[in-house]
Motif scaffolding. Sequence first.
Motif, PDB file in Angstrom:
ATOM      1  N   ARG A  57       0.830  -1.205   0.000  1.00 41.03           N
ATOM      2  CA  ARG A  57       0.000   0.000   0.000  1.00 41.03           C
ATOM      3  C   ARG A  57       0.861   1.251   0.000  1.00 41.03           C
ATOM      4  O   ARG A  57       0.542   2.242  -0.662  1.00 41.03           O
ATOM      5  N   GLY A  60       2.192   1.789  -3.493  1.00 39.72           N
ATOM      6  CA  GLY A  60       1.150   2.223  -4.422  1.00 39.72           C
ATOM      7  C   GLY A  60       0.590   3.591  -4.104  1.00 39.72           C
ATOM      8  O   GLY A  60      -0.290   4.079  -4.804  1.00 39.72           O
ATOM      9  N   GLY A  61       1.071   4.247  -3.038  1.00 41.63           N
ATOM     10  CA  GLY A  61       0.592   5.582  -2.709  1.00 41.63           C
ATOM     11  C   GLY A  61      -0.696   5.603  -1.911  1.00 41.63           C
ATOM     12  O   GLY A  61      -1.313   6.646  -1.759  1.00 41.63           O
ATOM     13  N   LEU A  62      -1.112   4.434  -1.361  1.00 39.89           N
ATOM     14  CA  LEU A  62      -2.342   4.369  -0.585  1.00 39.89           C
ATOM     15  C   LEU A  62      -2.033   4.623   0.882  1.00 39.89           C
ATOM     16  O   LEU A  62      -0.946   4.292   1.370  1.00 39.89           O
ATOM     17  N   GLU A  81     -10.143   5.099  -1.097  1.00 42.76           N
ATOM     18  CA  GLU A  81      -8.807   4.633  -1.458  1.00 42.76           C
ATOM     19  C   GLU A  81      -8.517   4.892  -2.932  1.00 42.76           C
ATOM     20  O   GLU A  81      -7.407   5.292  -3.308  1.00 42.76           O
ATOM     21  N   ALA A  82      -9.512   4.674  -3.785  1.00 40.51           N
ATOM     22  CA  ALA A  82      -9.319   4.933  -5.214  1.00 40.51           C
ATOM     23  C   ALA A  82      -9.094   6.413  -5.480  1.00 40.51           C
ATOM     24  O   ALA A  82      -8.245   6.790  -6.296  1.00 40.51           O
ATOM     25  N   ALA A  84      -7.802   8.578  -3.352  1.00 39.07           N
ATOM     26  CA  ALA A  84      -6.468   8.917  -2.849  1.00 39.07           C
ATOM     27  C   ALA A  84      -5.389   8.502  -3.834  1.00 39.07           C
ATOM     28  O   ALA A  84      -4.428   9.234  -4.083  1.00 39.07           O
ATOM     29  N   LEU A  85      -5.538   7.302  -4.412  1.00 33.10           N
ATOM     30  CA  LEU A  85      -4.573   6.846  -5.406  1.00 33.10           C
ATOM     31  C   LEU A  85      -4.600   7.729  -6.651  1.00 33.10           C
ATOM     32  O   LEU A  85      -3.544   8.083  -7.197  1.00 33.10           O
ATOM     33  N   ALA A  88      -2.800  10.971  -5.890  1.00 33.85           N
ATOM     34  CA  ALA A  88      -1.345  10.796  -5.882  1.00 33.85           C
ATOM     35  C   ALA A  88      -0.796  10.718  -7.303  1.00 33.85           C
ATOM     36  O   ALA A  88       0.237  11.317  -7.632  1.00 33.85           O
ATOM     37  N   ARG A  89      -1.476   9.979  -8.160  1.00 34.28           N
ATOM     38  CA  ARG A  89      -1.025   9.867  -9.557  1.00 34.28           C
ATOM     39  C   ARG A  89      -1.124  11.213 -10.275  1.00 34.28           C
ATOM     40  O   ARG A  89      -0.274  11.547 -11.103  1.00 34.28           O
TER      41      ARG A  89
END
Length: 219
Positions: A57, A60-62, A81-82, A84-85, A88-89
Amino acid sequence: MTGQPEDSVSQPGSDVPAPAGDDLAAAAEAVDQQEAVGTDHPGPDESVAAADEAAARAEGGLPPVDGPERPAGEGSDPLGEALALADARLQDLQRERADFVNYRRRVERDREQAGQEARAAVLAALLPVLDDVEGARQHGDLTGPFAAVADKLTATLQRLGLEAFGEAGEPFDPSLHEALLQDGQTEVDVPTCTQVLQRGYRTGERVLRPARVAVATPA
């Protein structure tokens, strides 16, 4: 055969009496308690799996999960969570774009500077030719086809940014003029160029050669 309580009946071939029904119930309850306690404390395999999941996690940036992961429908937030990801991307993409824009600007600036340097070098190399053309014009030797060629050369160099400067009567400027002679016969209030011995040239703000002049200074 004499009657005995059913709970104290011995097993055939043994002198040890069988456990009573209350004892069996207590033992079963103790086993259930041990199993319940065992589920509250993860074993070594579960700890290793939790550590691996936390590392995955983080890569993956979570955000990390507090405590054991709960199944969907019992407090988990897959949408959060999606998001947040995705955020980050998006930040990574914005940083990459900013770096690319800065790189492109540096390349364009360096390319423009290199072009200016090359153009200035070519123009400076042609200044002796222009001096000969100017000398021939002053002596009346610039006639016929040679005059037409000289005019075309001068016009082309002007389009490339070459500019001549230096005139008699203008104030002396050390950044633009080079004093070769001292004129003591002309009375002036400020240092003044009284004669241009060789014209100066520049391109933009860059002086390729200062004008060489005779200068008169105040008495």
